[in-house]
Write an enzyme that holds these catalytic residues in place. Structure first.
Site, mmCIF file in Angstrom:
data_model
loop_
_atom_site.group_PDB
_atom_site.id
_atom_site.type_symbol
_atom_site.label_atom_id
_atom_site.label_comp_id
_atom_site.label_asym_id
_atom_site.label_seq_id
_atom_site.Cartn_x
_atom_site.Cartn_y
_atom_site.Cartn_z
ATOM 1 N N ARG A 81 1.081 -0.596 -0.265
ATOM 2 C CA ARG A 81 0.025 -0.227 -0.014
ATOM 3 C C ARG A 81 0.646 1.428 -0.040
ATOM 4 N NH1 ARG A 81 -3.172 -2.651 -1.712
ATOM 5 N NH2 ARG A 81 -5.642 -3.161 -0.838
ATOM 6 N N ASP A 115 4.936 -0.604 -7.119
ATOM 7 C CA ASP A 115 3.209 -0.467 -7.351
ATOM 8 C C ASP A 115 2.082 -0.187 -6.840
ATOM 9 O OD1 ASP A 115 1.604 -2.431 -9.253
ATOM 10 O OD2 ASP A 115 0.512 -3.407 -7.530
ATOM 11 N N HIS A 144 -0.394 -0.284 -9.941
ATOM 12 C CA HIS A 144 -1.351 -1.123 -9.315
ATOM 13 C C HIS A 144 -1.582 -2.417 -10.015
ATOM 14 C CE1 HIS A 144 -3.350 -1.605 -4.882
ATOM 15 N NE2 HIS A 144 -2.760 -2.547 -5.152
HETATM 16 P P1 NAI Z 1 -1.378 -11.398 5.070
HETATM 17 O O1 NAI Z 1 -2.505 -10.326 5.918
HETATM 18 O O2 NAI Z 1 -1.498 -12.916 4.969
HETATM 19 O O3 NAI Z 1 -0.048 -10.884 5.856
HETATM 20 C C1 NAI Z 1 0.270 -9.724 5.677
HETATM 21 C C2 NAI Z 1 1.396 -9.787 7.249
HETATM 22 O O4 NAI Z 1 1.895 -8.672 7.883
HETATM 23 C C3 NAI Z 1 1.319 -11.267 8.760
HETATM 24 O O5 NAI Z 1 2.008 -11.702 8.773
HETATM 25 C C4 NAI Z 1 1.102 -9.377 9.373
HETATM 26 O O6 NAI Z 1 1.578 -10.248 10.720
HETATM 27 C C5 NAI Z 1 2.141 -8.701 9.143
HETATM 28 N N1 NAI Z 1 2.247 -7.693 9.434
HETATM 29 C C6 NAI Z 1 1.217 -7.067 9.526
HETATM 30 N N2 NAI Z 1 1.977 -4.921 10.253
HETATM 31 C C7 NAI Z 1 3.632 -5.710 10.806
HETATM 32 C C8 NAI Z 1 3.903 -5.001 10.833
HETATM 33 N N3 NAI Z 1 4.215 -3.213 11.433
HETATM 34 N N4 NAI Z 1 5.950 -5.288 10.739
HETATM 35 C C9 NAI Z 1 6.056 -6.658 10.215
HETATM 36 N N5 NAI Z 1 4.454 -7.615 9.808
HETATM 37 C C10 NAI Z 1 3.595 -6.652 9.809
HETATM 38 O O7 NAI Z 1 -0.996 -10.470 3.670
HETATM 39 P P2 NAI Z 1 -1.041 -10.284 2.735
HETATM 40 O O8 NAI Z 1 -2.315 -10.952 1.208
HETATM 41 O O9 NAI Z 1 0.396 -11.166 2.334
HETATM 42 O O10 NAI Z 1 -1.475 -9.443 2.022
HETATM 43 C C11 NAI Z 1 -0.070 -7.994 2.285
HETATM 44 C C12 NAI Z 1 -0.851 -6.566 1.601
HETATM 45 O O11 NAI Z 1 -0.302 -7.034 0.213
HETATM 46 C C13 NAI Z 1 -2.135 -6.850 1.450
HETATM 47 O O12 NAI Z 1 -2.434 -5.847 3.045
HETATM 48 C C14 NAI Z 1 -2.447 -5.724 0.605
HETATM 49 O O13 NAI Z 1 -1.896 -3.926 0.867
HETATM 50 C C15 NAI Z 1 -0.958 -5.646 -0.489
HETATM 51 N N6 NAI Z 1 -2.380 -6.154 -1.452
HETATM 52 C C16 NAI Z 1 -1.196 -5.668 -2.814
HETATM 53 C C17 NAI Z 1 -1.797 -5.322 -4.236
HETATM 54 C C18 NAI Z 1 -1.368 -5.274 -5.336
HETATM 55 O O14 NAI Z 1 -2.291 -5.593 -6.359
HETATM 56 N N7 NAI Z 1 -0.379 -4.275 -5.617
HETATM 57 C C19 NAI Z 1 -2.997 -7.484 -4.169
HETATM 58 C C20 NAI Z 1 -3.025 -8.150 -3.067
HETATM 59 C C21 NAI Z 1 -2.924 -7.374 -1.827
#
Ligand code: NAI
Length: 336
Positions: free
Chosen positions: A239, A263, A300
């Site tokens: 993000r 991205d 994105h």
């Molecule tokens: P997820 O929920 O599986 O993993 C997120 C991880 O971040 C969790 O393990 C959590 O404990 C950890 N976390 C939370 N706060 C943290 C911090 N301060 N420091 C370190 N780790 C922390 O999420 P997923 O599916 O891996 O997605 C991650 C992010 O990718 C999403 O939140 C979304 O914003 C972004 N995303 C971007 C896309 C794009 O097209 N550019 C598409 C899909 C997701």
């Protein structure tokens, strides 16, 4: 639409959104595809729709939700994973169910992060343009081997884990930080959890895979950049507001950062996903970012694979159908 059906307003749609959703939602849901974004100003367009479907840059604040609620909206179905653009507390108060797509091909996003890293490090974006101009000079295109370098993965959820595994495949040393570490996974993959400061100081490449929350807003700012190894490559496909763009520009100007691959951008709303090629760019920070030879930006698109689009349509369609049939919503997708 059958007598038991309902209509759904699908905001901010692009042609690729229309490929899989109609079949996934089924004949009982009348989909109304709208090309503009949802906000308090545009919510009136969903009048009479029991369901509203949005993406990452729709602004679903309290005002907007109040209007939807007054118009009879029962379900807000996000066709994305992140939900930082929705006021969940307001939705809860107003009795609007909010669902998201809890998981879709995390490979799509992880592979895009690595694609950006490879392209930036080996200057593929510059080489591509040069060769088309018949400029076959290699001046300024020197990268570094990823093998034996250190990658820091911030957030070892679904996407971060795949990036970590791919980079291990390149022979990188991978360190990670996550407030909820999974020691068994790390041991299996040969990855070491470290504290954020150690990650910053050790890593030649840092990739962010965390959600945007009040705690993670501007997690990359002047003080955290100062802790990083000079010449580090920073990758953000998560993000935009995880990064303080003004601080990033300062660090790029001073040569502190080796490169930045993005991205996402904190002010991407209204810019990314649009063709603005015939207009004057009003965002001075983005304009400055685009001038650096060592900055690579995509708009994105990390989610944009056929597999991910199909997953998104399947979950969103099932949740729209559940509103009509009374079946449970897709497991893990309900936010309120
Ligand atoms: P997820 O929920 O599986 O993993 C997120 C991880 O971040 C969790 O393990 C959590 O404990 C950890 N976390 C939370 N706060 C943290 C911090 N301060 N420091 C370190 N780790 C922390 O999420 P997923 O599916 O891996 O997605 C991650 C992010 O990718 C999403 O939140 C979304 O914003 C972004 N995303 C971007 C896309 C794009 O097209 N550019 C598409 C899909 C997701």
């Amino acid at each position: 639409m059958g007598p038991a059906g309902c209509s759904a307003a699908i905001f901010d749609t692009k042609p690729y959104d229309r490929i899989h959703l109609p079949a996934a939602a089924g004949a009982d849901i009348h989909l109304r595809f709208l090309s503009f974004r949802l906000s308090a100003e545009t919510a009136g367009a969903a009048h009479g729709d029991r369901a509203v479907c949005v993406f990452v840059n729709d602004v679903v604040d309290r005002e907007c939700l109040k209007q939807l609620s007054a118009q009879g909206t029962e379900l807000l179905a996000l066709r994305c994973t992140g939900f930082n653009n929705v006021d969940l507390a307001a939705a809860r108060e107003l009795g609007i169910t909010v669902t998201r797509v809890p998981i879709y091909s995390p490979y799509a996003v992880a592979e895009h992060a690595v694609a950006l890293l490879l392209a930036l490090n080996r200057r593929v974006h510059r080489a591509f343009n040069r060769v088309r101009e018949l400029n076959f000079s290699l001046q300024g295109l020197v990268g570094f081997d990823l093998n034996a370098k250190t990658a820091g993965i911030v957030g070892t959820g679904k996407i971060g884990r795949i990036v970590a595994r791919i980079l291990r495949g390149f022979g990188m040393v991978v360190v990670a930080y996550d407030p909820y570490p999974d020691a068994a996974w790390a041991a299996r993959e040969g990855i070491t959890y470290v504290d954020p400061f150690t990650l910053a100081s050790l890593s030649d490449v840092i990739s962010l895979h965390i959600p945007l929350t009040p705690e993670t807003h501007h997690i990359i700012r002047r003080e955290t950049i100062d802790c990083m190894k000079p010449g580090v490559i920073l990758v953000n496909v998560s993000r935009g507001a995880l990064i303080d763009t003004a601080a990033l520009i300062e660090a790029l100007k001073s040569g502190r950062l080796g490169g930045v691959a993005l991205d996402v951008y904190e002010e991407e709303e209204g810019v990314f996903f649009e063709d603005l090629s015939g207009t004057v760019l009003q965002d001075d920070l983005l304009a400055r970012m685009l001038t650096f030879p060592n900055v690579l930006i995509t708009a994105h698109q990390a989610f944009l694979t056929h597999e991910a689009l199909m997953d998104i349509a399947r979950t969103t369609g099932a949740n729209l159908r559940a509103l009509v049939t009374g079946d449970p919503f897709v497991e893990g997708s309900v936010l309120t």
